[in-house]
Design a protein around this motif. Structure first.
Motif, short mmCIF file in Angstrom:
data_model
loop_
_atom_site.label_atom_id
_atom_site.label_comp_id
_atom_site.label_asym_id
_atom_site.label_seq_id
_atom_site.Cartn_x
_atom_site.Cartn_y
_atom_site.Cartn_z
N ILE A 44 0.85 -1.20 0.00
CA ILE A 44 0.00 0.00 0.00
C ILE A 44 0.88 1.24 0.00
O ILE A 44 0.72 2.14 -0.83
CB ILE A 44 -0.94 0.00 1.22
CG1 ILE A 44 -1.88 -1.18 1.16
CG2 ILE A 44 -1.72 1.31 1.29
CD1 ILE A 44 -2.75 -1.34 2.39
N SER A 46 4.15 1.57 -0.75
CA SER A 46 5.02 1.75 -1.92
C SER A 46 4.20 2.09 -3.15
O SER A 46 4.63 2.89 -3.98
CB SER A 46 5.87 0.49 -2.17
OG SER A 46 5.05 -0.59 -2.48
N SER A 47 2.98 1.54 -3.27
CA SER A 47 2.15 1.86 -4.44
C SER A 47 1.83 3.34 -4.46
O SER A 47 1.92 4.00 -5.50
CB SER A 47 0.84 1.08 -4.40
OG SER A 47 1.08 -0.28 -4.44
N LEU A 48 1.42 3.86 -3.29
CA LEU A 48 0.99 5.26 -3.26
C LEU A 48 2.18 6.20 -3.39
O LEU A 48 2.10 7.23 -4.06
CB LEU A 48 0.19 5.52 -1.99
CG LEU A 48 -1.19 4.83 -2.00
CD1 LEU A 48 -1.86 4.88 -0.64
CD2 LEU A 48 -2.10 5.46 -3.05
N ALA A 50 4.88 5.42 -5.00
CA ALA A 50 5.25 5.29 -6.43
C ALA A 50 4.32 6.11 -7.30
O ALA A 50 4.75 6.68 -8.31
CB ALA A 50 5.21 3.81 -6.84
N ALA A 51 3.05 6.22 -6.89
CA ALA A 51 2.11 7.04 -7.65
C ALA A 51 2.56 8.50 -7.62
O ALA A 51 2.43 9.21 -8.62
CB ALA A 51 0.70 6.91 -7.08
N SER A 118 -0.82 6.56 4.60
CA SER A 118 -0.25 6.56 3.25
C SER A 118 -1.08 7.40 2.28
O SER A 118 -0.52 8.06 1.42
CB SER A 118 -0.15 5.12 2.73
OG SER A 118 -1.41 4.49 2.79
N VAL A 119 -2.40 7.40 2.45
CA VAL A 119 -3.24 8.17 1.51
C VAL A 119 -2.98 9.68 1.63
O VAL A 119 -2.63 10.31 0.63
CB VAL A 119 -4.74 7.85 1.69
CG1 VAL A 119 -5.61 8.82 0.92
CG2 VAL A 119 -5.02 6.43 1.23
N GLN B 46 -7.58 2.22 0.21
CA GLN B 46 -6.92 1.23 1.07
C GLN B 46 -7.40 -0.17 0.74
O GLN B 46 -6.61 -1.11 0.65
CB GLN B 46 -7.22 1.53 2.55
CG GLN B 46 -6.58 2.80 3.07
CD GLN B 46 -5.08 2.68 3.16
OE1 GLN B 46 -4.54 1.58 3.24
NE2 GLN B 46 -4.38 3.80 3.15
N LEU B 49 -5.97 -1.58 -2.57
CA LEU B 49 -4.54 -1.91 -2.65
C LEU B 49 -4.13 -3.00 -1.69
O LEU B 49 -3.09 -3.62 -1.83
CB LEU B 49 -3.71 -0.64 -2.37
CG LEU B 49 -3.88 0.49 -3.36
CD1 LEU B 49 -3.02 1.67 -2.96
CD2 LEU B 49 -3.50 0.03 -4.76
N VAL B 271 9.38 1.36 -10.19
CA VAL B 271 8.59 2.31 -9.39
C VAL B 271 7.64 3.10 -10.28
O VAL B 271 6.47 3.28 -9.93
CB VAL B 271 9.52 3.26 -8.60
CG1 VAL B 271 8.75 4.44 -8.04
CG2 VAL B 271 10.21 2.50 -7.47
N LEU B 274 4.85 0.77 -11.30
CA LEU B 274 4.05 0.47 -10.11
C LEU B 274 3.11 1.63 -9.79
O LEU B 274 1.93 1.43 -9.54
CB LEU B 274 4.99 0.20 -8.93
CG LEU B 274 4.36 -0.14 -7.59
CD1 LEU B 274 3.64 -1.46 -7.66
CD2 LEU B 274 5.41 -0.17 -6.48
N GLY B 275 3.65 2.84 -9.80
CA GLY B 275 2.84 4.01 -9.47
C GLY B 275 1.68 4.17 -10.42
O GLY B 275 0.53 4.37 -10.00
N MET B 278 -0.80 0.96 -10.03
CA MET B 278 -1.50 0.83 -8.75
C MET B 278 -2.45 1.99 -8.50
O MET B 278 -3.49 1.83 -7.88
CB MET B 278 -0.51 0.69 -7.59
CG MET B 278 0.31 -0.58 -7.62
SD MET B 278 -0.64 -2.10 -7.84
CE MET B 278 -1.07 -2.47 -6.15
#
Lengths: 145, 426
Positions: A44, A46-48, A50-51, A118-119, B46, B49, B271, B274-275, B278
């Motif tokens: 969660i 790392s995804s956010l 990375a976003a 994280s959000v 949340q 993911l 990365v 992924l970004g 996701m």
């Protein structure tokens, strides 16, 4: 760049955590419950993050066939709208994380707010990078003109 | 409901990033229409993911990127060339076979196409292949990535549609092999007609052995991943983590070809992917939550069942829809939007969700190499410095061949289901 570095480290910790889970099942047999949970939480985060990095590098998928014709003013406008939307998500994200301040995760006993943070964190980062790119565009346009 | 969809499509068409278009439409709908609090936005992010299967996405992207950095492609190409390099169009066949081996580690067609393109376009040109053909060949060989397991498309489909990812991976093996054969046959026809390429001398058995020895460690990986999942040694996610470790082991210990800078480069590319992927998944979770409020899937089911109850008809209709959507929207976005809507419909038509996943995946894969928004096409065209128009002129025989393969997959479910069914009964 610090956010990218943190994301990359998280990525490799995720790999290591999952491997610990595999090792545990084949070699040690403790039946550890936490590697799976930790790996999910790291995903969660790392995804956010990375976003946010992808927002900085502008690698989010978008259609350009119309916006290319509308010119730079339109791009600026879209950026502002995105920043506002993301900041709304950040504000609600803080609220959401606060609600679950006292709840802890089943395996690690971690406060869920650590995960839910994280959000808002990544939303603010996304907003920051969009503004940074916008300003950089204007600066280079100013120099060129 | 209609307003929500229109708002999404319009913001997307106007140039907002697709994930943000989903967010904007959702925010607008929740505020104006639903009476629920905006707090469901972070909650759905949340929720979307927080999934162990999704971990396989970064793992297989990273493994594939590391693999490309470690110079695996050269070893694969040498091996394939020593085996079939002496036939007409041998190097072209070798590129396709290397693409297949690379696909057995990497989950992304675009990354495979980029890796193949940057090494093989110059090599193909040097051996007398037209540049346009070299670019097209690398794009289509990279497109094996989503079909041959592991596959990001299948992971997303499985996780969002509640279908076993292990079964989906097994289902990809036979279509993957067929796709290799189809590409090789097409390449053979094009090469002989246009007289591309120089013929190489036949290699000796010793040379073949040497090439095999060089690539032996790399070959373990594609076989190990599918074997490990097949025999239940690890889940697809765990296979991904093991694959990363193994590639690092080859690169750092066995071949010593991987530098810190290269690992960093592979991680940075991971990365970015992924970004983008996701965030799409996170935002699609919100959109799907809203669509569920409208019972969109039920309405669609009622409408489609009224139209026809023939499963092949249904598959052809959904494929036309996905081709249409895929030609305006990026493929991953189509997948995250359509999977939760379409999978519940399958029961009405007695279609196996594994079979449907394979068909959908093949359809989206064709989208990767077809204009106007094919990512693998863009990436190889920019590496080879040719225009999309030139790509299109050279690519139509390959495109036609893959469309025929897609039709065969639709009509004969056993192509995808044979292997997973073999395994269940063991």
């Amino acid at each position: 760049m610090i956010v990218e570095a943190i994301t990359i480290v998280t990525l490799f910790v995720m790999v290591a955590t999952t491997l610990i889970g595999v090792l545990d099942r084949f070699v040690f047999g403790f039946g550890l419950p936490w590697p799976e949970e930790l790996a999910r939480f790291l995903l969660i985060w790392s995804s956010l993050l990375a976003a946010a990095v992808a927002a900085k590098h502008q690698s989010h998928f978008r259609l350009t066939f119309l916006s290319d014709r509308f010119g730079p003013k339109w791009t600026d406008f879209m950026d502002v709208v995105c920043v506002i939307a993301v900041l709304v998500v950040a504000w609600k994200g803080v609220e959401f994380a606060m609600i679950f301040n006292t709840q802890t995760s089943p395996a690690l006993g971690l406060p869920m707010s650590y995960v839910y943070a994280s959000v808002p964190v990544s939303s603010v980062l996304i907003a920051f990078y969009i503004v940074q790119n916008l300003l950089a565009r204007h600066r280079s346009a100013g120099k060129a003109g | 409901m209609l307003l929500f969809l229109i708002l999404f499509l319009v913001t997307m068409a106007l140039g907002f990033p697709i994930a943000f278009a989903m967010l904007l439409a959702s925010l607008y709908f929740i505020v104006s229409d639903s009476g629920s609090d905006l707090i469901i936005v972070p909650q759905q992010i949340q929720d979307g993911l927080n999934s162990f299967p999704f971990l396989a996405i970064p793992f297989f992207v990273l493994a594939g990127n590391l693999m490309a950095e470690a110079g695996v492609i050269n070893r694969f190409v040498q091996l394939a060339q020593s085996l079939i390099g002496h036939v007409r169009g041998g190097l072209a066949h070798a590129v396709i076979l290397s693409g297949a081996l690379l696909s057995g580690v990497s989950g992304s067609g675009t990354a495979d196409a980029a890796a193949l393109g940057s090494t093989m376009i110059p090599a193909l040109e040097k051996q007398g292949y037209k540049k346009d053909f070299a670019v097209v060949l690398c794009a289509f060989s990279g497109a094996l990535g989503p079909i041959i397991p592991p596959s990001i498309f299948l992971i997303i489909y499985g996780a969002m549609g509640n279908v076993s990812i292990g079964q989906l991976f097994l289902a990809g093996v036979v279509p993957g092999i067929l796709m290799v054969l189809v590409l090789m046959a097409t390449s053979h026809i094009v090469v002989t007609r246009k007289g591309y390429g120089v013929q190489m001398p036949k290699t000796t058995l010793a040379e073949k052995g040497l090439a095999l020895k060089h690539a032996a460690f790399d070959l373990v990986l594609p076989l190990g991943i599918i074997g490990g999942i097949r025999f239940g040694i690890f889940t697809p996610t765990e296979a991904g983590a093991v694959a990363v470790l193994y590639v690092l082991f080859i690169g750092l210990v066995v071949q010593r070809s991987l530098s810190f800078a290269q690992i960093l480069k592979a991680a940075r590319e991971t990365v970015d992917v992924l970004g983008a992927v996701m965030l799409l998944i996170a935002m699609a979770t919100i959109v799907n939550y809203i669509l569920a409020l409208f019972q969109a899937s039920d309405h669609l089911a009622a409408a489609v069942v009224g139209l026809s109850s023939n499963p092949i008809m249904f598959l052809i209709l959904t494929n036309l829809l996905v081709i249409f959507l895929g030609s305006i929207i990026e493929d991953t976005a189509v997948l995250v939007l359509m999977t939760p809507i379409l999978v519940p419909l399958l029961d009405n038509f007695h279609i196996d969700p594994v079979h449907f996943g394979m068909v959908l995946c093949m359809n989206l894969t064709i989208g990767l190499v077809a204009p106007p928004v094919g990512l693998a096409m863009f990436v190889t065209c920019s590496i080879g410095q040719i225009s999309i128009e030139r790509f299109m002129r050279e690519s139509w025989p390959f495109l036609l061949a893959l469309l025929l393969l897609l039709l065969a997959l639709i009509v004969f479910p056993s192509i995808s289901l044979w292997l997973p069914h073999q395994m269940v009964h063991v």
